[in-house]
Design a protein around this motif. Structure first.
Motif, PDB file in Angstrom:
ATOM      1  N   LEU A  37       0.831  -1.205   0.000  1.00 40.14           N
ATOM      2  CA  LEU A  37       0.000   0.000   0.000  1.00 40.14           C
ATOM      3  C   LEU A  37       0.866   1.256   0.000  1.00 40.14           C
ATOM      4  CD1 LEU A  37      -2.807   1.373   0.314  1.00 40.14           C
ATOM      5  CD2 LEU A  37      -2.419   1.247   2.772  1.00 40.14           C
ATOM      6  N   VAL A  38       1.873   1.286   0.855  1.00 41.84           N
ATOM      7  CA  VAL A  38       2.759   2.454   0.921  1.00 41.84           C
ATOM      8  C   VAL A  38       3.520   2.615  -0.387  1.00 41.84           C
ATOM      9  CG1 VAL A  38       4.806   3.391   2.071  1.00 41.84           C
ATOM     10  CG2 VAL A  38       2.943   2.447   3.427  1.00 41.84           C
ATOM     11  N   ALA A  39       4.013   1.509  -0.944  1.00 45.17           N
ATOM     12  CA  ALA A  39       4.751   1.589  -2.211  1.00 45.17           C
ATOM     13  C   ALA A  39       3.840   2.096  -3.329  1.00 45.17           C
ATOM     14  CB  ALA A  39       5.321   0.219  -2.575  1.00 45.17           C
ATOM     15  N   GLY A  40       2.609   1.626  -3.363  1.00 44.22           N
ATOM     16  CA  GLY A  40       1.673   2.095  -4.379  1.00 44.22           C
ATOM     17  C   GLY A  40       1.349   3.567  -4.229  1.00 44.22           C
ATOM     18  N   ARG A  41       1.164   4.022  -2.995  1.00 39.56           N
ATOM     19  CA  ARG A  41       0.890   5.439  -2.756  1.00 39.56           C
ATOM     20  C   ARG A  41       2.070   6.312  -3.152  1.00 39.56           C
ATOM     21  NH1 ARG A  41      -3.889   7.432  -0.195  1.00 39.56           N
ATOM     22  NH2 ARG A  41      -5.228   5.615  -0.079  1.00 39.56           N
ATOM     23  N   LEU A  42       3.287   5.812  -2.888  1.00 37.28           N
ATOM     24  CA  LEU A  42       4.478   6.560  -3.287  1.00 37.28           C
ATOM     25  C   LEU A  42       4.565   6.668  -4.804  1.00 37.28           C
ATOM     26  CD1 LEU A  42       7.138   5.159  -0.796  1.00 37.28           C
ATOM     27  CD2 LEU A  42       6.377   7.525  -0.962  1.00 37.28           C
ATOM     28  N   MET A  43       4.264   5.587  -5.519  1.00 37.33           N
ATOM     29  CA  MET A  43       4.341   5.608  -6.980  1.00 37.33           C
ATOM     30  C   MET A  43       3.258   6.477  -7.600  1.00 37.33           C
ATOM     31  SD  MET A  43       5.523   1.889  -8.301  1.00 37.33           S
ATOM     32  CE  MET A  43       4.858   0.767  -7.105  1.00 37.33           C
ATOM     33  N   GLU A  44       2.075   6.526  -6.961  1.00 41.29           N
ATOM     34  CA  GLU A  44       0.999   7.368  -7.484  1.00 41.29           C
ATOM     35  C   GLU A  44       1.219   8.839  -7.197  1.00 41.29           C
ATOM     36  OE1 GLU A  44      -2.690   5.999  -5.911  1.00 41.29           O
ATOM     37  OE2 GLU A  44      -2.814   4.320  -7.307  1.00 41.29           O
ATOM     38  N   GLY A  45       2.078   9.141  -6.240  1.00 37.84           N
ATOM     39  CA  GLY A  45       2.341  10.526  -5.888  1.00 37.84           C
ATOM     40  C   GLY A  45       1.481  11.034  -4.744  1.00 37.84           C
ATOM     41  N   ASP A  46       0.704  10.144  -4.104  1.00 38.19           N
ATOM     42  CA  ASP A  46      -0.113  10.553  -2.965  1.00 38.19           C
ATOM     43  C   ASP A  46       0.737  10.790  -1.726  1.00 38.19           C
ATOM     44  OD1 ASP A  46      -2.350  10.342  -4.543  1.00 38.19           O
ATOM     45  OD2 ASP A  46      -2.873   8.335  -3.852  1.00 38.19           O
ATOM     46  N   LEU A  47       1.870  10.121  -1.649  1.00 39.03           N
ATOM     47  CA  LEU A  47       2.793  10.272  -0.527  1.00 39.03           C
ATOM     48  C   LEU A  47       4.153  10.691  -1.053  1.00 39.03           C
ATOM     49  CD1 LEU A  47       2.157   7.091   1.664  1.00 39.03           C
ATOM     50  CD2 LEU A  47       1.563   9.425   2.227  1.00 39.03           C
ATOM     51  N   GLU A  48       4.872  11.399  -0.227  1.00 37.66           N
ATOM     52  CA  GLU A  48       6.254  11.772  -0.513  1.00 37.66           C
ATOM     53  C   GLU A  48       7.141  11.048   0.492  1.00 37.66           C
ATOM     54  OE1 GLU A  48       7.463  13.969  -2.822  1.00 37.66           O
ATOM     55  OE2 GLU A  48       5.459  14.221  -3.658  1.00 37.66           O
ATOM     56  N   PRO A  49       8.356  10.665   0.097  1.00 37.56           N
ATOM     57  CA  PRO A  49       9.247  10.014   1.068  1.00 37.56           C
ATOM     58  C   PRO A  49       9.489  10.868   2.310  1.00 37.56           C
ATOM     59  CG  PRO A  49      10.123   9.761  -1.138  1.00 37.56           C
ATOM     60  CD  PRO A  49       8.940  10.690  -1.239  1.00 37.56           C
ATOM     61  N   GLY A  50       9.466  12.171   2.178  1.00 35.33           N
ATOM     62  CA  GLY A  50       9.666  13.060   3.315  1.00 35.33           C
ATOM     63  C   GLY A  50       8.511  13.074   4.293  1.00 35.33           C
ATOM     64  N   ASP A  51       7.360  12.510   3.914  1.00 39.47           N
ATOM     65  CA  ASP A  51       6.214  12.459   4.818  1.00 39.47           C
ATOM     66  C   ASP A  51       6.473  11.569   6.026  1.00 39.47           C
ATOM     67  OD1 ASP A  51       4.859  14.138   3.137  1.00 39.47           O
ATOM     68  OD2 ASP A  51       3.684  12.549   2.178  1.00 39.47           O
ATOM     69  N   PHE A  52       7.431  10.647   5.906  1.00 41.66           N
ATOM     70  CA  PHE A  52       7.721   9.724   6.995  1.00 41.66           C
ATOM     71  C   PHE A  52       8.801  10.244   7.927  1.00 41.66           C
ATOM     72  CE2 PHE A  52       6.190   7.122   3.461  1.00 41.66           C
ATOM     73  CZ  PHE A  52       5.094   6.543   4.086  1.00 41.66           C
ATOM     74  N   ILE A  53       9.402  11.380   7.587  1.00 39.80           N
ATOM     75  CA  ILE A  53      10.486  11.937   8.380  1.00 39.80           C
ATOM     76  C   ILE A  53      10.017  13.260   8.982  1.00 39.80           C
ATOM     77  CG2 ILE A  53      12.838  12.830   8.338  1.00 39.80           C
ATOM     78  CD1 ILE A  53      13.280  11.077   5.845  1.00 39.80           C
ATOM     79  N   ARG A  54      10.073  13.337  10.285  1.00 38.79           N
ATOM     80  CA  ARG A  54       9.699  14.571  10.970  1.00 38.79           C
ATOM     81  C   ARG A  54      10.976  15.217  11.473  1.00 38.79           C
ATOM     82  NH1 ARG A  54       5.456  13.977  15.511  1.00 38.79           N
ATOM     83  NH2 ARG A  54       4.285  13.304  13.702  1.00 38.79           N
ATOM     84  N   ARG A  55      11.203  16.413  11.055  1.00 36.46           N
ATOM     85  CA  ARG A  55      12.417  17.118  11.454  1.00 36.46           C
ATOM     86  C   ARG A  55      12.163  17.886  12.745  1.00 36.46           C
ATOM     87  NH1 ARG A  55      12.252  18.351   5.679  1.00 36.46           N
ATOM     88  NH2 ARG A  55      13.669  16.905   4.674  1.00 36.46           N
ATOM     89  N   ARG A  56      13.198  18.056  13.523  1.00 43.21           N
ATOM     90  CA  ARG A  56      13.069  18.781  14.789  1.00 43.21           C
ATOM     91  C   ARG A  56      12.695  20.237  14.543  1.00 43.21           C
ATOM     92  NH1 ARG A  56      15.896  16.275  19.413  1.00 43.21           N
ATOM     93  NH2 ARG A  56      16.603  14.266  18.655  1.00 43.21           N
ATOM     94  N   HIS A  57      13.213  20.807  13.469  1.00 41.01           N
ATOM     95  CA  HIS A  57      12.893  22.190  13.136  1.00 41.01           C
ATOM     96  C   HIS A  57      11.393  22.335  12.891  1.00 41.01           C
ATOM     97  CE1 HIS A  57      13.346  26.229  11.641  1.00 41.01           C
ATOM     98  NE2 HIS A  57      12.759  25.879  10.515  1.00 41.01           N
ATOM     99  N   ASP A  58      10.800  21.381  12.196  1.00 37.40           N
ATOM    100  CA  ASP A  58       9.356  21.438  11.926  1.00 37.40           C
ATOM    101  C   ASP A  58       8.542  21.337  13.216  1.00 37.40           C
ATOM    102  OD1 ASP A  58       9.962  21.612   9.268  1.00 37.40           O
ATOM    103  OD2 ASP A  58       9.592  19.480   8.853  1.00 37.40           O
ATOM    104  N   GLU A  59       8.971  20.461  14.132  1.00 39.49           N
ATOM    105  CA  GLU A  59       8.267  20.324  15.416  1.00 39.49           C
ATOM    106  C   GLU A  59       8.355  21.611  16.214  1.00 39.49           C
ATOM    107  OE1 GLU A  59       9.691  17.000  17.567  1.00 39.49           O
ATOM    108  OE2 GLU A  59       9.037  15.555  16.051  1.00 39.49           O
ATOM    109  N   HIS A  60       9.517  22.233  16.179  1.00 37.34           N
ATOM    110  CA  HIS A  60       9.714  23.476  16.925  1.00 37.34           C
ATOM    111  C   HIS A  60       8.832  24.582  16.343  1.00 37.34           C
ATOM    112  CE1 HIS A  60      11.684  26.219  19.575  1.00 37.34           C
ATOM    113  NE2 HIS A  60      12.121  26.974  18.578  1.00 37.34           N
ATOM    114  N   GLN A  61       8.686  24.626  15.033  1.00 41.33           N
ATOM    115  CA  GLN A  61       7.852  25.633  14.389  1.00 41.33           C
ATOM    116  C   GLN A  61       6.378  25.431  14.754  1.00 41.33           C
ATOM    117  OE1 GLN A  61       8.541  28.240  12.497  1.00 41.33           O
ATOM    118  NE2 GLN A  61      10.751  27.976  12.493  1.00 41.33           N
TER     119      GLN A  61
END
Length: 64
Positions: A37-61
């Protein structure tokens, strides 16, 4: 194909795996289905690889 039909097929596949293969086969089918499911969503463009990574800067913002 509607989402209900896809859900029905996935449920039937899990049911068959659980009945004929036992609990571990059920778990294997469940995990591989989620990976697919995740691989299919990535190929369709519904998900970006960066969606699974939360950066500390983003949390602080977001906290402000």
């Amino acid at each position: 194909m509607s989402k209900a039909v896809v859900g029905l097929i996935a449920g039937m596949a899990l049911g068959f795996a659980g009945y004929f293969g036992g609990f571990w086969a059920f778990l294997l089918v469940l995990v591989l289905g989620a990976v697919g499911l995740v691989a299919g969503r990535l190929m369709e463009g519904d998900l970006e690889p960066g969606d699974f990574i939360r950066r500390r800067h983003d949390e602080h913002q977001r906290a402000r």
